[in-house]
Write an enzyme that holds these catalytic residues in place. Structure first.
Site, mmCIF file in Angstrom:
data_model
loop_
_atom_site.group_PDB
_atom_site.id
_atom_site.type_symbol
_atom_site.label_atom_id
_atom_site.label_comp_id
_atom_site.label_asym_id
_atom_site.label_seq_id
_atom_site.Cartn_x
_atom_site.Cartn_y
_atom_site.Cartn_z
ATOM 1 N N THR A 55 -13.850 54.752 12.412
ATOM 2 C CA THR A 55 -13.887 54.277 10.954
ATOM 3 C C THR A 55 -13.696 55.507 9.919
ATOM 4 O O THR A 55 -14.267 56.365 10.297
ATOM 5 C CB THR A 55 -15.058 53.501 10.430
ATOM 6 O OG1 THR A 55 -15.004 52.793 9.299
ATOM 7 C CG2 THR A 55 -16.350 54.159 10.683
ATOM 8 N N HIS A 93 -24.136 40.375 11.466
ATOM 9 C CA HIS A 93 -23.170 40.411 12.544
ATOM 10 C C HIS A 93 -23.037 41.796 12.930
ATOM 11 O O HIS A 93 -23.042 42.108 14.210
ATOM 12 C CB HIS A 93 -22.060 39.745 12.167
ATOM 13 C CG HIS A 93 -21.396 40.117 10.763
ATOM 14 N ND1 HIS A 93 -22.227 39.666 9.700
ATOM 15 C CD2 HIS A 93 -20.652 40.824 10.080
ATOM 16 C CE1 HIS A 93 -21.459 40.078 8.447
ATOM 17 N NE2 HIS A 93 -20.449 40.891 8.970
ATOM 18 N N ASP A 108 -14.335 45.370 14.467
ATOM 19 C CA ASP A 108 -13.645 44.605 14.031
ATOM 20 C C ASP A 108 -14.372 43.393 13.808
ATOM 21 O O ASP A 108 -15.149 42.772 14.305
ATOM 22 C CB ASP A 108 -12.220 44.172 14.641
ATOM 23 C CG ASP A 108 -11.226 43.698 13.649
ATOM 24 O OD1 ASP A 108 -10.985 44.369 12.410
ATOM 25 O OD2 ASP A 108 -10.458 42.735 13.890
ATOM 26 N N THR A 109 -14.274 42.868 12.480
ATOM 27 C CA THR A 109 -14.954 41.753 12.031
ATOM 28 C C THR A 109 -14.202 40.564 11.217
ATOM 29 O O THR A 109 -13.147 40.786 10.585
ATOM 30 C CB THR A 109 -15.980 42.167 10.854
ATOM 31 O OG1 THR A 109 -17.078 43.136 11.582
ATOM 32 C CG2 THR A 109 -17.021 40.934 10.057
ATOM 33 N N HIS A 164 -20.130 54.084 4.497
ATOM 34 C CA HIS A 164 -21.253 52.952 4.572
ATOM 35 C C HIS A 164 -21.306 52.749 5.912
ATOM 36 O O HIS A 164 -22.609 52.572 6.365
ATOM 37 C CB HIS A 164 -20.823 52.050 3.545
ATOM 38 C CG HIS A 164 -22.057 50.980 3.292
ATOM 39 N ND1 HIS A 164 -22.822 51.125 2.504
ATOM 40 C CD2 HIS A 164 -22.219 49.823 3.973
ATOM 41 C CE1 HIS A 164 -23.811 50.108 2.458
ATOM 42 N NE2 HIS A 164 -23.444 49.292 3.603
ATOM 43 N N LYS A 165 -20.409 52.330 6.717
ATOM 44 C CA LYS A 165 -20.451 51.700 7.865
ATOM 45 C C LYS A 165 -21.113 53.053 8.971
ATOM 46 O O LYS A 165 -21.847 52.786 9.766
ATOM 47 C CB LYS A 165 -19.152 51.418 8.730
ATOM 48 C CG LYS A 165 -18.792 49.966 8.107
ATOM 49 C CD LYS A 165 -17.503 49.479 9.029
ATOM 50 C CE LYS A 165 -16.832 48.329 8.614
ATOM 51 N NZ LYS A 165 -15.550 48.120 9.525
ATOM 52 N N TYR A 176 -17.071 38.720 1.633
ATOM 53 C CA TYR A 176 -17.430 37.272 1.414
ATOM 54 C C TYR A 176 -18.948 36.965 1.064
ATOM 55 O O TYR A 176 -19.363 35.988 1.216
ATOM 56 C CB TYR A 176 -16.780 36.408 2.597
ATOM 57 C CG TYR A 176 -15.444 36.361 2.767
ATOM 58 C CD1 TYR A 176 -14.337 35.592 2.156
ATOM 59 C CD2 TYR A 176 -14.876 37.466 3.733
ATOM 60 C CE1 TYR A 176 -13.194 35.492 2.486
ATOM 61 C CE2 TYR A 176 -13.511 37.504 3.827
ATOM 62 C CZ TYR A 176 -12.968 36.477 3.140
ATOM 63 O OH TYR A 176 -11.119 36.733 3.477
ATOM 64 N N ASP A 177 -19.535 38.210 1.244
ATOM 65 C CA ASP A 177 -21.000 38.059 0.773
ATOM 66 C C ASP A 177 -21.471 37.120 -0.220
ATOM 67 O O ASP A 177 -22.566 36.249 -0.004
ATOM 68 C CB ASP A 177 -21.833 39.084 0.683
ATOM 69 C CG ASP A 177 -21.724 39.942 1.707
ATOM 70 O OD1 ASP A 177 -21.444 39.740 2.983
ATOM 71 O OD2 ASP A 177 -22.064 41.487 1.532
HETATM 72 P P1 IMP Z 1 -13.712 44.924 8.844
HETATM 73 O O1 IMP Z 1 -13.087 44.741 10.139
HETATM 74 O O2 IMP Z 1 -15.160 45.535 9.021
HETATM 75 O O3 IMP Z 1 -12.799 45.891 8.185
HETATM 76 O O4 IMP Z 1 -13.676 43.572 7.985
HETATM 77 C C1 IMP Z 1 -12.814 42.734 7.951
HETATM 78 C C2 IMP Z 1 -12.998 41.841 6.596
HETATM 79 O O5 IMP Z 1 -14.050 40.795 6.769
HETATM 80 C C3 IMP Z 1 -13.464 42.698 5.238
HETATM 81 O O6 IMP Z 1 -12.244 42.991 4.416
HETATM 82 C C4 IMP Z 1 -14.094 41.517 4.468
HETATM 83 O O7 IMP Z 1 -13.231 40.900 3.804
HETATM 84 C C5 IMP Z 1 -14.879 40.872 5.707
HETATM 85 N N1 IMP Z 1 -16.231 41.143 5.971
HETATM 86 C C6 IMP Z 1 -16.546 42.133 7.207
HETATM 87 N N2 IMP Z 1 -17.960 42.322 6.996
HETATM 88 C C7 IMP Z 1 -18.400 41.830 5.990
HETATM 89 C C8 IMP Z 1 -19.737 41.402 5.509
HETATM 90 O O8 IMP Z 1 -20.636 41.985 6.109
HETATM 91 N N3 IMP Z 1 -19.594 40.584 4.397
HETATM 92 C C9 IMP Z 1 -18.908 39.892 3.830
HETATM 93 N N4 IMP Z 1 -17.698 40.266 4.428
HETATM 94 C C10 IMP Z 1 -17.298 40.981 5.244
#
Ligand code: IMP
Length: 198
Positions: A15, A184, A76-77, A19-20, A158-159
């Site tokens: 990454t 998560h 990935d989230t 912050h992460k 989306y918090d």
């Molecule tokens: P990433 O895989 O961590 O880059 O997350 C992909 C997308 O999911 C981000 O651009 C956010 O829109 C959303 N996202 C990921 N983590 C969070 C969170 O902790 N809170 C709110 N939205 C999140």
């Protein structure tokens, strides 16, 4: 780009997000030296073209393993909304378009869910670890609901519209400390850490 990058007890987090990186360092403790992509001189965007969270996490981890020959992990989230058949899911970052803002995504989500009574959703984080050439996956999940009007100013993404089950505050109202203890990502990191400490 260096052709190899190997240290004992060192692990790379695929990454660029500072912050992460800090969050992961806090969870991993002192047993491992954690470096991110900036730390190893990798400034390019790593491709994320899979259509699943594990697929993208693996793609990023594999890229680092292939180019730097190091132990590494990637995450990935996605936000999965039950009434939207799991959307935006793996496309959460670009839900409202290629160069959209977090606010654009929230607006689109609220518009799509207008009038819907089933507001159940969950955040999922998948971490792919490549350790000594072997792949391991870890998932963290938090269930909650999408509220109708956004609340709170901390956090990101989306918090402001996600309220985790068991709380009456959105992620954006509760502040980083509480959010990061139940999120998560924290849950997936915790599983990764328990595995690495074995
Ligand atoms: P990433 O895989 O961590 O880059 O997350 C992909 C997308 O999911 C981000 O651009 C956010 O829109 C959303 N996202 C990921 N983590 C969070 C969170 O902790 N809170 C709110 N939205 C999140």
């Amino acid at each position: 780009m260096p052709s190899f990058y190997v240290y004992n007890m060192e692990i790379i987090f695929a990454t660029h997000n500072q912050h992460k990186t800090q969050e992961a360092r806090a969870i991993l403790g002192d047993d491992w030296t954690l470096k991110n992509l900036h730390d190893i001189g990798c400034e390019e965007e790593i491709p994320e073209t899979a259509d699943t969270l594990p697929g993208n996490a693996l793609q990023k981890a594999q890229y680092v393993a292939d180019h730097f020959h190091a132990n590494c992990f990637a995450d990935d989230t996605g936000l999965e909304v039950e009434a939207l058949d799991g959307r935006p899911g793996v496309y959460s970052a670009r839900y409202a378009g290629e160069h959209c803002t977090y606010q654009d995504n929230v607006n689109k989500l609220l518009a799509e869910m207008q009038g819907m009574t089933n507001r159940k959703a969950c955040f999922k984080t998948v971490i792919a670890l490549i350790l000594d050439g072997e792949t391991h996956l870890f998932e963290g999940r938090v269930d909650g609901t999408i509220i109708e009007t956004q609340r709170g100013a901390s956090g990101f993404g989306y918090d402001p519209v996600f309220m985790p089950d068991g709380y009456d505050q959105t992620f954006a109202e509760m502040g980083d400390e509480l959010k990061n203890s139940i999120s998560h990502r924290a849950r997936a990191m915790q599983k990764l850490m328990e595995f690495l400490k074995k």
